[in-house]
Write a protein that holds these residues in place. Structure first.
Motif: not given
Lengths: 282, 217
Positions: A125, A250, A229, A19-26
């Protein structure tokens, strides 16, 4: 160490995801049925974060390289140690050199095999999960792979067998209205709640495609991609809904009519092709 | 809907801000345009909201993933009240990306824009761009700041294979494919810069809010 003799239709290493990397496309990824993953770990005294093997539709066959303590949860696949059958949801000792094989589960889709210590492959990650959409994490397991053990032990195993409710033949998932419910015709929500949908055979860890009454849109223009989500029920142009699971993208470009309740995501991940599923308001 | 009154649609007032429930653990904020998304993202980065675990920007919307038990109503009120000034990229480093402009769609982009190849290169390298959001693949940044003259629709038929490092255009966005994948953007060039490396910290070269300039090789 564990030697994979056969992975079955699909076996991957999974933990609680990244979790926590969605803003990087992950995307988050992780065990599709988190409750079963946690239970398997608890049965062998692991921390929740320990990685397990997610076996899709049984067939996983492995050999213990050292003495192991294992547990199988999730879809109730018969567990064969050498040729003796055992049940799931209980810790099992697997002496070095012995083989374990999962039969085909009678219900459900995904079984979780925890090993005391967890699977010890290199995290990406912060997670050992295989994300089949983004390609992050270890590759899916192949015959001949050897899998290292980790050190994610928390307690001594204390539970002999965990009582687990069986999966109903026709699961009912609780849903809440999604952010784009008003992009649909007024009757779409009642159609979704009133109908039985059939699980399509082309589902995967990204999502479950459903076949049934079409959910018609009122707003026709294109939706700029927006975040997804887990449990989001997206409706592409054809009107057939799709429930997103752990490896969801994402962002997505179709409206989301509803969202499956967190507590029912595991049941959504256990839907089998051909099975019927219904929805009710949460 | 928690707050807001405007209907979703393409024609919205500049300060349109609608906050929608998105399952038990998230809120979705819809804004007028990508500039407003960037401004709210930057604001929430500078002054995080209590109870918000993760902020995920997209083209017109921004997802707030909440901690268990977070007060949705209070968060919605605070997001509505947040003053949005035009997004001003922070000073400091501009990521430079050297590009060889020999993409397979250069002729098509020339036809669509009426620009020469040199005109396309000048327009693309002359713009100071900002990463609005990431998606599609790890490390794929949607860059905004293109001059209007360079805005072209995506290809009618997506390619099944776009090579890693391909530089493309689609509507208001430009970007670089971090790895080989299918794709529908108009390809104008390629770069050897590695956009995603899981072992690097941070793994993505381009993150939301980062400034970027392309340079001809």
């Amino acid at each position: 160490m564990i030697e994979i003799l056969a992975p079955g239709p699909l076996a991957t290493v999974q933990d609680l995801g990244r979790p926590g990397h969605a803003a990087l496309g992950v995307g988050r990824s992780g065990a599709a049925d988190v409750g079963s993953h946690r239970l398997a770990n608890r049965l062998v005294g692991n921390a929740d974060r320990a990685a397990t093997i997610e076996a899709t539709f049984g067939g996983l066959w492995l050999r213990a390289g050292t003495d192991l303590l294992v547990a199988v949860t999730g879809a109730p696949a018969p567990v064969f140690l050498e040729s003796v059958e055992y049940g799931g949801n209980a810790p099992l000792r697997l002496p070095a050199g012995t083989e374990l094989r999962l039969g085909t589960p009678k219900t459900g889709l995904r079984s979780y095999l925890a090993v005391r210590g967890g699977i010890g492959c290199e995290p990406v990650l912060g997670s050992r999960s295989t994300d089949l959409l983004s390609g992050l994490g270890p590759p899916r397991l192949r015959p001949g792979d050897t899998v290292a053990l980790g050190t994610d032990v928390e307690t001594d195993p204390v539970v002999d067998v965990a009582p687990v409710a069986g999966q109903p033949a026709e699961p009912v998932l609780r849903i809440a209205p999604g952010p784009r419910l008003d992009w649909f015709r007024p009757d779409a929500w009642t159609t979704l709640l009133a109908s039985a949908y059939t699980v399509s055979p082309d589902g995967n860890r990204i999502g479950v495609r459903l076949i049934g009454p079409a959910l018609d849109r009122a707003v026709r223009h294109e939706l700029p991609s927006e975040p997804i989500v887990p449990g989001a029920i997206q409706v592409p142009a054809g009107g057939q809904p799709l429930v997103f699971l752990a490896d969801h993208p994402v962002t997505g470009g179709y409206p989301v009519i509803g969202v499956v309740a967190r507590a029912d995501l595991g049941a959504a991940a256990q839907l089998r092709p051909g099975q019927h599923v219904r929805f009710r308001p949460s | 809907m928690i707050m807001g009154s405007d209907r979703p649609g393409p024609a919205q007032s500049h300060d349109h801000r609608e906050i929608m429930e998105y399952g038990e653990d998230a809120l979705l904020v819809e804004l007028a345009d990508v500039a407003a998304v960037m401004a709210l993202r930057a604001s929430l980065e500078q002054r995080p909201l209590h109870g918000v675990e993760e902020v995920v920007p997209a083209a017109r919307t921004l997802l707030l993933r909440l901690r268990p038990g977070a007060e949705k109503k209070r968060i919605a009120v605070e997001v509505q009240a947040r003053e949005l000034t035009a997004y001003d990229a922070p000073g400091g480093v501009v990521v430079e990306i050297p590009v060889t402009y020999d993409g397979a769609d250069l002729d098509e982009v020339a036809r669509l824009t009426g620009l020469t190849t040199k005109g396309i290169v000048d327009a693309h390298t002359g713009a100071e761009l900002t990463v609005a959001f990431c998606g599609f693949a790890p490390g794929f940044g949607y860059l905004v700041g293109l001059p209007d003259a360079l805005q072209v629709p995506r290809r009618s038929e997506p390619r099944t294979k776009v090579p890693a490092g391909s530089v493309g255009l689609a509507a208001e966005f430009t970007g670089v494919y971090p790895r080989e994948s299918p794709g529908g953007w108009q390809l104008i060039g390629r770069t050897d810069v590695v956009l995603w490396e899981a072992e690097r910290d941070p793994p993505a070269l381009l993150r939301p809010g980062a400034r970027v300039r392309f340079r001809p090789t």
